[in-house]
Design an enzyme around this catalytic site. Structure first.
Site, PDB file in Angstrom:
ATOM      1  N   ASP A   1     -19.994  76.220 -43.884  1.00  0.00           N
ATOM      2  CA  ASP A   1     -21.310  75.776 -43.414  1.00  0.00           C
ATOM      3  C   ASP A   1     -22.465  76.660 -43.861  1.00  0.00           C
ATOM      4  O   ASP A   1     -23.456  76.790 -43.147  1.00  0.00           O
ATOM      5  CB  ASP A   1     -21.329  75.653 -41.880  1.00  0.00           C
TER       6      ASP A   1
ATOM      7  N   ASN B   1     -16.737  82.072 -45.049  1.00  0.00           N
ATOM      8  CA  ASN B   1     -16.891  80.773 -45.703  1.00  0.00           C
ATOM      9  C   ASN B   1     -16.969  79.688 -44.634  1.00  0.00           C
ATOM     10  O   ASN B   1     -16.231  79.713 -43.658  1.00  0.00           O
ATOM     11  CB  ASN B   1     -15.695  80.529 -46.638  1.00  0.00           C
TER      12      ASN B   1
ATOM     13  N   GLN C   1      -7.548  81.387 -58.969  1.00  0.00           N
ATOM     14  CA  GLN C   1      -6.864  81.048 -57.719  1.00  0.00           C
ATOM     15  C   GLN C   1      -5.597  80.245 -57.987  1.00  0.00           C
ATOM     16  O   GLN C   1      -5.612  79.282 -58.756  1.00  0.00           O
ATOM     17  CB  GLN C   1      -7.766  80.254 -56.773  1.00  0.00           C
TER      18      GLN C   1
ATOM     19  N   PRO D   1     -13.689  78.390 -54.887  1.00  0.00           N
ATOM     20  CA  PRO D   1     -12.888  77.558 -55.790  1.00  0.00           C
ATOM     21  C   PRO D   1     -12.865  76.126 -55.279  1.00  0.00           C
ATOM     22  O   PRO D   1     -12.584  75.882 -54.101  1.00  0.00           O
ATOM     23  CB  PRO D   1     -11.497  78.198 -55.704  1.00  0.00           C
ATOM     24  N   MET D   2     -13.190  75.155 -56.151  1.00  0.00           N
ATOM     25  CA  MET D   2     -13.222  73.751 -55.742  1.00  0.00           C
ATOM     26  C   MET D   2     -12.515  72.908 -56.786  1.00  0.00           C
ATOM     27  O   MET D   2     -12.900  72.914 -57.965  1.00  0.00           O
ATOM     28  CB  MET D   2     -14.665  73.277 -55.545  1.00  0.00           C
ATOM     29  N   ALA D   3     -11.484  72.195 -56.360  1.00  0.00           N
ATOM     30  CA  ALA D   3     -10.708  71.360 -57.268  1.00  0.00           C
ATOM     31  C   ALA D   3     -11.595  70.280 -57.873  1.00  0.00           C
ATOM     32  O   ALA D   3     -12.345  69.603 -57.165  1.00  0.00           O
ATOM     33  CB  ALA D   3      -9.538  70.723 -56.528  1.00  0.00           C
TER      34      ALA D   3
ATOM     35  N   CYS E   1      -6.288  74.938 -48.752  1.00  0.00           N
ATOM     36  CA  CYS E   1      -6.466  73.531 -49.124  1.00  0.00           C
ATOM     37  C   CYS E   1      -5.798  72.620 -48.098  1.00  0.00           C
ATOM     38  O   CYS E   1      -4.605  72.776 -47.799  1.00  0.00           O
ATOM     39  CB  CYS E   1      -5.893  73.274 -50.502  1.00  0.00           C
TER      40      CYS E   1
ATOM     41  N   GLY F   1     -19.345  76.846 -51.047  1.00  0.00           N
ATOM     42  CA  GLY F   1     -18.630  75.774 -51.722  1.00  0.00           C
ATOM     43  C   GLY F   1     -19.466  74.527 -51.861  1.00  0.00           C
ATOM     44  O   GLY F   1     -20.140  74.309 -52.863  1.00  0.00           O
TER      45      GLY F   1
END
Length: 410
Positions: free
Chosen positions: A253, A251, A121, A45-47, A151, A275
């Protein structure tokens, strides 16, 4: 200067180059509760990034070509539909979601049938509000609900959300129990190692999640204080995997299929979450699935990049058309406020095109010229025209070079 956590600044610090492990591959599948996920790859999930357009775009970009499907890809070792097994929404405020009108709520929770399985999310710190929002997510048809404890942004941490909660495990336990009792769909959590190196809580937190009935955990192997700097410390993913029996998603790298396989080899995690690499290389999920199936993977061509940019930008424009058509059925005439909203959507569309331009043109010779044209465009169709013209010129140049080479050889 204040430290800002924007995706544009999330670059890798001296990334480690991994070679493919001889035997280890990303698993073909795994399960979170009753949800089967194949292959074992997850879009983080990326804002500001993982809206419905980008999620569907990733699904399409991850598909194998017809030429390789039948010949090279074994069903038991790869994907049925897409190289990305699970997609996730942008993180959504539980407080905001619970207060929104139904019509506005639908905009935040929009997804399409081809996005399943999909996880929503949430972030927040009030157990009752998070439980209410989880019920809203379940009623909206999502396959899973996820709690954001990772976050690092100051505005989120200031509200005791995201990684800010890592300093209060008793409150996290209360939240876990409230959400778990509120929904029947699988419930997961994404978190960081801890607040800082003096406050590492990831193993304790993973055990707490398992004890409270959560179905899986995802660890970004950095602390809140790390932000996105330094190397992700995969040894903590391994420690979490050793501590719990529920699925563990790693999660941090993962930039290449080699990285994904190396993470699984080093940590024995059940799945890999990606991500930052996804916006600049939307084919990474397909590449991982290709490597899992065949031991090799394709690099994108200029034609692939052209289709990628054209298709994504076209999807953005089409999504606006869908929203406007829906509004037209609700109102006979466009009011002044409706006109303002319409103009804002178009500005947002072009803004997102500009945001993604630097990622999508990464590796394209002469891409700077295309970025300049995109940044100077005011409307979505103008951006699409610039993309068409840029790649048409590239195709003409390549054809001319081929003809010149053929003339020399003859």
């Amino acid at each position: 200067m204040k430290k800002r956590y924007t995706l544009e600044q999330k670059r890798w610090d001296s990334p480690v180059e991994y070679t493919m492990p001889e035997r280890t591959r990303v698993p073909a599948s795994f399960s979170i509760g009753n949800v089967q996920i194949a292959p074992a790859t997850v879009l983080a999930p990326m804002a500001g990034v993982t809206d419905t357009v980008f999620r569907r775009f990733i699904k399409n970009a991850s598909q194998f070509s017809a030429a390789t499907d039948a010949a090279d890809v074994a069903e038991e070792t790869s994907n049925q539909q897409s190289g990305c097994g699970l997609i996730m929404t942008e993180f959504t405020s539980a407080d905001g979601l619970s207060r929104m009108r139904e019509t506005k709520r639908k905009r935040y929770l929009t997804y399409y049938d081809d996005e399943h399985p999909i996880s929503a999310q949430l972030f927040g710190s009030n157990p009752e509000t998070l439980a209410d929002s989880a019920r809203i997510v379940q009623d909206a048809g999502f396959d899973l609900v996820d709690l954001n404890l990772g976050c690092p942004a100051k505005r989120v941490v200031a509200c005791n959300g995201g990684s800010g909660l890592l300093r209060d495990l008793p409150l996290i336990e209360t939240i876990f129990k409230a959400v778990r009792s509120a929904v029947t769909i699988p419930f997961t959590v994404k978190f960081r190692m801890g607040w800082n190196d003096h406050h590492i809580v990831c193993v304790e937190l993973a055990k707490l999640a398992e004890d409270c009935g959560l179905n899986a955990v995802a660890l970004h192997a950095r602390t809140r204080e790390d932000g996105y700097t330094g190397q992700a410390r995969w040894e903590y993913i391994a420690a979490v995997k050793n501590a719990v029996s529920i699925p563990v998603i790693g999660n941090g790298d993962v930039r290449t299929p080699e990285d994904a396989a190396a993470m699984v080899d080093a940590t024995h995690c059940d799945a890999v979450m990606i991500g930052r690499a996804a916006p600049s290389n939307p084919w990474i999920f397909r590449q991982i699935a290709q490597y899992t199936a065949t031991g090799k993977y394709d690099q994108p061509t200029d034609q692939d990049r052209y289709r990628m940019i054209r298709d994504y930008f076209g999807m953005l424009v089409h999504e606006i058309e869908i929203e406007e058509a829906a509004e037209a059925t609700r109102a006979a005439a466009i009011t002044a406020s409706g006109q303002v909203a319409r103009e804002q959507r178009h500005r947002d569309c072009v803004g997102k095109m500009k945001q993604f331009a630097s990622w999508f043109t990464h590796g394209v010779p002469g891409g700077g010229a295309l970025r300049k044209q995109i940044f100077e465009s005011k409307k979505g169709p103008a951006v699409l025209d610039a993309v068409e013209a840029f790649f048409a010129r590239k195709a003409d140049t390549l054809m001319q070079e081929a003809e010149e080479l053929e003339a020399i050889l003859n």
